[in-house]
Design a protein around this motif. Structure first.
Motif, PDB file in Angstrom:
ATOM      1  N   UNK A   1     -39.067  39.585 -42.959  1.00  0.00           N
ATOM      2  CA  UNK A   1     -37.796  39.474 -42.239  1.00  0.00           C
ATOM      3  C   UNK A   1     -37.571  40.675 -41.335  1.00  0.00           C
ATOM      4  N   UNK A   2     -37.849  41.865 -41.855  1.00  0.00           N
ATOM      5  CA  UNK A   2     -37.653  43.084 -41.067  1.00  0.00           C
ATOM      6  C   UNK A   2     -38.600  43.109 -39.863  1.00  0.00           C
ATOM      7  N   UNK A   3     -39.834  42.693 -40.080  1.00  0.00           N
ATOM      8  CA  UNK A   3     -40.814  42.658 -38.997  1.00  0.00           C
ATOM      9  C   UNK A   3     -40.399  41.666 -37.919  1.00  0.00           C
ATOM     10  N   UNK A   4     -39.953  40.492 -38.343  1.00  0.00           N
ATOM     11  CA  UNK A   4     -39.514  39.474 -37.381  1.00  0.00           C
ATOM     12  C   UNK A   4     -38.295  39.935 -36.596  1.00  0.00           C
ATOM     13  N   UNK A   5     -37.351  40.582 -37.275  1.00  0.00           N
ATOM     14  CA  UNK A   5     -36.152  41.057 -36.587  1.00  0.00           C
ATOM     15  C   UNK A   5     -36.521  42.118 -35.552  1.00  0.00           C
ATOM     16  N   UNK A   6     -37.471  42.989 -35.892  1.00  0.00           N
ATOM     17  CA  UNK A   6     -37.925  44.007 -34.932  1.00  0.00           C
ATOM     18  C   UNK A   6     -38.514  43.342 -33.691  1.00  0.00           C
ATOM     19  N   UNK A   7     -39.308  42.304 -33.906  1.00  0.00           N
ATOM     20  CA  UNK A   7     -39.913  41.591 -32.770  1.00  0.00           C
ATOM     21  C   UNK A   7     -38.849  40.894 -31.921  1.00  0.00           C
ATOM     22  N   UNK A   8     -37.841  40.329 -32.585  1.00  0.00           N
ATOM     23  CA  UNK A   8     -36.757  39.664 -31.854  1.00  0.00           C
ATOM     24  C   UNK A   8     -36.015  40.675 -30.977  1.00  0.00           C
ATOM     25  N   UNK A   9     -35.785  41.880 -31.511  1.00  0.00           N
ATOM     26  CA  UNK A   9     -35.129  42.929 -30.721  1.00  0.00           C
ATOM     27  C   UNK A   9     -35.971  43.296 -29.505  1.00  0.00           C
ATOM     28  N   UNK A  10     -37.288  43.352 -29.698  1.00  0.00           N
ATOM     29  CA  UNK A  10     -38.183  43.617 -28.568  1.00  0.00           C
ATOM     30  C   UNK A  10     -38.068  42.480 -27.543  1.00  0.00           C
TER      31      UNK A  10
ATOM     32  N   UNK B   1     -44.921  33.942 -31.757  1.00  0.00           N
ATOM     33  CA  UNK B   1     -45.320  34.656 -32.982  1.00  0.00           C
ATOM     34  C   UNK B   1     -44.286  34.492 -34.091  1.00  0.00           C
ATOM     35  N   UNK B   2     -43.029  34.724 -33.737  1.00  0.00           N
ATOM     36  CA  UNK B   2     -41.960  34.696 -34.748  1.00  0.00           C
ATOM     37  C   UNK B   2     -41.686  33.270 -35.215  1.00  0.00           C
ATOM     38  N   UNK B   3     -41.730  32.304 -34.297  1.00  0.00           N
ATOM     39  CA  UNK B   3     -41.446  30.908 -34.658  1.00  0.00           C
ATOM     40  C   UNK B   3     -42.427  30.397 -35.705  1.00  0.00           C
ATOM     41  N   UNK B   4     -43.693  30.756 -35.548  1.00  0.00           N
ATOM     42  CA  UNK B   4     -44.702  30.327 -36.516  1.00  0.00           C
ATOM     43  C   UNK B   4     -44.408  30.844 -37.903  1.00  0.00           C
ATOM     44  N   UNK B   5     -43.863  32.055 -37.992  1.00  0.00           N
ATOM     45  CA  UNK B   5     -43.516  32.644 -39.293  1.00  0.00           C
ATOM     46  C   UNK B   5     -42.270  32.002 -39.885  1.00  0.00           C
ATOM     47  N   UNK B   6     -41.242  31.809 -39.059  1.00  0.00           N
ATOM     48  CA  UNK B   6     -39.970  31.261 -39.550  1.00  0.00           C
ATOM     49  C   UNK B   6     -40.103  29.818 -40.011  1.00  0.00           C
ATOM     50  N   UNK B   7     -40.970  29.053 -39.347  1.00  0.00           N
ATOM     51  CA  UNK B   7     -41.144  27.640 -39.707  1.00  0.00           C
ATOM     52  C   UNK B   7     -41.709  27.466 -41.114  1.00  0.00           C
ATOM     53  N   UNK B   8     -42.385  28.491 -41.623  1.00  0.00           N
ATOM     54  CA  UNK B   8     -42.983  28.391 -42.958  1.00  0.00           C
ATOM     55  C   UNK B   8     -42.066  28.919 -44.058  1.00  0.00           C
TER      56      UNK B   8
ATOM     57  N   UNK C   1     -33.091  34.841 -33.735  1.00  0.00           N
ATOM     58  CA  UNK C   1     -34.290  34.306 -33.090  1.00  0.00           C
ATOM     59  C   UNK C   1     -33.942  33.102 -32.219  1.00  0.00           C
ATOM     60  N   UNK C   2     -33.155  32.159 -32.755  1.00  0.00           N
ATOM     61  CA  UNK C   2     -32.816  30.964 -31.988  1.00  0.00           C
ATOM     62  C   UNK C   2     -31.956  31.304 -30.768  1.00  0.00           C
ATOM     63  N   UNK C   3     -31.139  32.358 -30.871  1.00  0.00           N
ATOM     64  CA  UNK C   3     -30.363  32.790 -29.712  1.00  0.00           C
ATOM     65  C   UNK C   3     -31.302  33.316 -28.623  1.00  0.00           C
ATOM     66  N   UNK C   4     -32.274  34.133 -29.017  1.00  0.00           N
ATOM     67  CA  UNK C   4     -33.266  34.642 -28.065  1.00  0.00           C
ATOM     68  C   UNK C   4     -34.046  33.487 -27.436  1.00  0.00           C
ATOM     69  N   UNK C   5     -34.531  32.570 -28.268  1.00  0.00           N
ATOM     70  CA  UNK C   5     -35.333  31.448 -27.765  1.00  0.00           C
ATOM     71  C   UNK C   5     -34.523  30.568 -26.816  1.00  0.00           C
ATOM     72  N   UNK C   6     -33.265  30.317 -27.154  1.00  0.00           N
ATOM     73  CA  UNK C   6     -32.439  29.461 -26.296  1.00  0.00           C
ATOM     74  C   UNK C   6     -32.197  30.121 -24.936  1.00  0.00           C
ATOM     75  N   UNK C   7     -31.979  31.444 -24.925  1.00  0.00           N
ATOM     76  CA  UNK C   7     -31.808  32.146 -23.648  1.00  0.00           C
ATOM     77  C   UNK C   7     -33.077  32.039 -22.805  1.00  0.00           C
TER      78      UNK C   7
END
Length: 385
Positions: free
Chosen positions: A116-125, A145-152, A163-169
């Motif tokens: 979770x921490x790794x994914x959040x860091x990537x989302x911030x990037x 990268x992050x979507x593949x992790x969250x889907x599992x 993540x979904x806010x970033x993806x939607x933008x």
């Protein structure tokens, strides 16, 4: 050669901050120092999560100094996700956004053991790449990268909403209406609407409405129509959009045509008039199939032409498109000019459609009762055969 100034010790840094700060903030610094000296890392983490949001620390590079001079000395003692939550506030103070990316990449290596921490860091990037650096390619890579992790992952993590806010933008900037529609709805599914401002809710509802209409392959509008975010459009100048969405969901072509003076004022909709007409024609065909009882789903080309307002010679193509996209199942009889429908794609239904289904269930129940009585009356004859 000029000498490099030594980094002040944690004790010197905290003492200096207590002396410089006003009385109320000095008390906060003293409490932080006490927790640090006692090595109460959990309590210190909770304290810092709130402390970094203090208004007086939002100026200059105060938070960057706080991280480099203090937090970095015990960052391995902090829960990884909490560490990144602190970093969320810190990175806003980097004037050079490439430096912010470099800072986050270092954080990545320190929290990589926590998904979770790794994914959040990537989302911030990703947010910085998209909103500050306009680097769409890097943003796309992070999303993949992050979507593949969250889907599992089972359930919703603290990262899903961001993540979904970033993806939607990203998808909105790319003009990918269908992907925007799906990710924006997922974002709202992870978010408490009470925490969003009225302007934000209005914007989300408006963009979602446009994406639902313009999205390729988006035919299930019921999920949006039942979402409370649409309430934010009522009593506004864009209230007509809700009415138009209901018209599409019902395949109401007359309503669509009557509302042209309103929807044609939006450049994106006006430019896609042909696509919108094709889409509502398909939805009209789905609605015609849905309304028919299961034992009487033979539609004539003439009926479809009348409802969709399309020329008779275009009906076969319309039906073929509906079949190819999996919206309906059935068979075309070219000689007779009919379509025998066997199935229509499930959708989230509005009140009128539910009422129609109730009526069909009533009819079905009557047929069952009639058959039951017939079997009772003819039972002796059947048994003696």
């Amino acid at each position: 050669m000029a000498s490099i100034a030594a980094q002040p010790s944690v004790t010197d840094y905290l003492s200096k901050k207590q002396k410089e700060a006003p009385k109320d903030l000095a008390t906060e610094w003293a409490e932080i120092e006490e927790l640090h000296n006692k090595k109460l890392w959990h309590q210190l983490t909770l304290k810092l999560l709130g402390f970094v949001k203090h208004p007086s620390l939002q100026k200059g590079d105060s938070l960057i100094q706080l991280y480099n001079s203090f937090i970095s000395s015990f960052e391995n003692k902090i829960n990884p996700l909490s560490l990144v939550e602190i970093v969320v506030v810190v990175i806003d103070q980097f004037s050079n956004k490439k430096d912010a990316i470099a800072f986050l990449e270092k954080i990545e290596t320190k929290v990589k053991s926590n998904t979770d921490a790794l994914n959040l860091t990537k989302v911030l990037e990703g947010q910085i790449y998209l909103e500050k650096l306009n680097d769409l390619e890097s943003t796309k890579k992070i999303i993949e990268d992050v979507e593949g992790t969250l889907d599992s992952v089972d359930g919703v993590t603290p990262v899903h909403g961001r993540f979904y806010l970033l993806a939607s933008h990203y998808y909105r900037i790319q003009g990918d209406h269908a992907q925007y529609y799906r990710t924006a709805l997922r974002y709202l599914g992870c978010t408490d609407l009470d925490n969003l401002s009225e302007d934000t809710k209005h914007q989300q509802a408006f963009f979602l409405g446009l994406a639902a209409l313009l999205g390729e392959g988006v035919y299930n509008l019921g999920e949006l129509l039942t979402h409370p975010v649409l309430e934010s459009l009522k009593e506004t100048e864009n209230a007509w959009l809700v009415e138009l969405l209901y018209a599409f969901n019902a395949g109401d072509i007359n309503k669509f045509e009557n509302m042209k003076p309103q929807w044609s004022t939006v450049a994106d909709l006006a430019a896609q008039e042909l696509f919108l007409r094709q889409k509502i024609s398909l939805l009209c065909l789905m609605e015609m199939t849905f309304k028919r009882p299961s034992h009487d789903r033979q539609l004539t080309f003439v009926e479809i032409s009348r409802e969709t307002k399309l020329p008779l010679n275009e009906i076969e193509l319309l039906v073929m498109k509906a079949l190819s996209q999996g919206l309906v199942k059935g068979a075309i009889d070219q000689v007779a000019g009919t379509v025998n429908m066997t199935w229509v794609q499930p959708r989230v239904l509005d009140r009128n459609q539910i009422s129609n289904m109730v009526q069909k269930l009533d009819v079905w129940c009557k047929h069952v009762n009639t058959m039951e009585k017939l079997l009772e009356e003819k039972a002796s004859e059947i048994l003696t055969l």
